[in-house]
Design a protein around this motif. Structure first.
Motif, mmCIF file in Angstrom:
data_model
loop_
_atom_site.group_PDB
_atom_site.id
_atom_site.type_symbol
_atom_site.label_atom_id
_atom_site.label_comp_id
_atom_site.label_asym_id
_atom_site.label_seq_id
_atom_site.Cartn_x
_atom_site.Cartn_y
_atom_site.Cartn_z
ATOM 1 N N LEU A 195 49.653 47.123 38.147
ATOM 2 C CA LEU A 195 48.321 46.543 37.965
ATOM 3 C C LEU A 195 47.847 45.779 39.193
ATOM 4 N N SER A 196 46.538 45.739 39.340
ATOM 5 C CA SER A 196 45.901 45.006 40.430
ATOM 6 C C SER A 196 46.116 43.515 40.256
ATOM 7 N N VAL A 197 46.050 42.805 41.368
ATOM 8 C CA VAL A 197 46.120 41.350 41.338
ATOM 9 C C VAL A 197 44.813 40.797 40.779
ATOM 10 N N LYS A 198 43.699 41.316 41.260
ATOM 11 C CA LYS A 198 42.397 40.842 40.790
ATOM 12 C C LYS A 198 42.028 41.544 39.486
ATOM 13 N N THR A 199 41.045 40.974 38.813
ATOM 14 C CA THR A 199 40.614 41.516 37.526
ATOM 15 C C THR A 199 39.126 41.849 37.529
ATOM 16 N N SER A 204 44.860 49.622 36.797
ATOM 17 C CA SER A 204 46.109 50.266 37.210
ATOM 18 C C SER A 204 45.848 51.007 38.522
ATOM 19 N N MET A 205 46.917 51.244 39.280
ATOM 20 C CA MET A 205 46.760 52.026 40.507
ATOM 21 C C MET A 205 46.281 53.430 40.168
ATOM 22 N N TRP A 239 38.888 48.014 47.219
ATOM 23 C CA TRP A 239 39.757 48.396 46.104
ATOM 24 C C TRP A 239 41.235 48.209 46.403
ATOM 25 N N PHE A 240 41.687 48.616 47.561
ATOM 26 C CA PHE A 240 43.129 48.559 47.839
ATOM 27 C C PHE A 240 43.566 47.186 48.339
ATOM 28 N N THR A 241 42.890 46.684 49.377
ATOM 29 C CA THR A 241 43.315 45.426 49.989
ATOM 30 C C THR A 241 42.964 44.224 49.118
ATOM 31 N N SER A 242 41.715 44.161 48.685
ATOM 32 C CA SER A 242 41.250 42.989 47.946
ATOM 33 C C SER A 242 41.630 43.050 46.467
ATOM 34 N N LYS A 267 45.782 44.565 45.953
ATOM 35 C CA LYS A 267 46.802 43.716 46.585
ATOM 36 C C LYS A 267 46.481 42.232 46.469
ATOM 37 N N GLY A 268 45.206 41.886 46.363
ATOM 38 C CA GLY A 268 44.812 40.487 46.247
ATOM 39 C C GLY A 268 44.637 39.773 47.565
ATOM 40 N N ASP A 269 44.652 40.513 48.675
ATOM 41 C CA ASP A 269 44.457 39.915 49.996
ATOM 42 C C ASP A 269 42.968 39.743 50.283
ATOM 43 N N ASP A 270 42.665 38.864 51.228
ATOM 44 C CA ASP A 270 41.290 38.706 51.676
ATOM 45 C C ASP A 270 40.836 39.982 52.365
ATOM 46 N N LEU A 271 39.561 40.256 52.266
ATOM 47 C CA LEU A 271 38.998 41.378 53.007
ATOM 48 C C LEU A 271 39.132 41.117 54.501
ATOM 49 N N PRO A 272 39.285 42.156 55.314
ATOM 50 C CA PRO A 272 39.279 41.955 56.763
ATOM 51 C C PRO A 272 38.010 41.222 57.189
#
Length: 178
Positions: A129-133, A141-142, A67-70, A73-78
């Motif tokens: 808003l989140s990067v991903k949809t 929204s956060m 939820w937070f990273t991917s 924020k739109g970053d790849d998962l660890p």
């Protein structure tokens, strides 16, 4: 062993501070439920369910990162999640936890929480808003993400309470109001 004391939840404050406090409270409850156990105990089941405390801790680490990273924020998962064999096992975070030492499970969860908190430190507007949809193409929204994380963590804390009680009779959680 991991020691995450429950936060003092203020009676007043900004919406962001209050939501973060309630989420941190729920996180601390899960860590408390799974703490002080042997590797054998953290992997114990309460049949007929296949849930374990270790599986719940690992699942919530994934949920934090997802939820937070991917999503937000739109970053790849660890890598530990990105390289998982999801096509072979949809519940990999639960099933793989059976083979993990307790300390590794706690490290995964606390590291995911740290990544989530770092992202939250950069949020000043809960309407951000989140990067991903979603599948419908809508952003979250956060505010929605925080409320969902409180709900998801609390729901799994109920599971954790039942499992822990079956292991050693321990029940309950921290007082919410002091």
């Amino acid at each position: 062993m991991v020691d995450m004391k429950p936060p003092d939840i203020p009676n007043q404050g900004s919406e962001l501070d209050l939501l973060r406090s309630f989420l941190n409270y729920q996180r601390a409850v899960l860590i408390d439920k799974a703490s002080g156990l042997t590797d054998l105990q953290i992997h114990a089941r309460l049949p007929p369910s296949t849930l374990t405390l270790g599986g719940l801790v690992n699942h919530m680490a994934l949920v934090e990162d997802d939820w937070f990273t991917s999503d937000f924020k739109g970053d790849d998962l660890p890598d530990l999640w990105a390289n998982a064999p999801w096509d072979d096992d949809r519940d990999w975070e639960f099933t793989s936890a059976r083979d993990m030492p307790t300390e590794e499970l706690f490290e995964r969860y606390t590291s995911a929480i740290e990544r989530s908190e770092a992202i939250l430190d950069g949020v000043s507007d809960l309407d951000q808003l989140s990067v991903k949809t979603s599948r419908k193409g809508e952003h979250w929204s956060m505010r929605w993400i925080l409320i969902h994380m409180i709900e998801e963590t609390a729901r799994h804390n109920g599971h954790a309470d039942l499992i822990r009680e079956s292991i050693d009779g321990s029940v309950g959680d921290f007082p919410l109001v002091t």
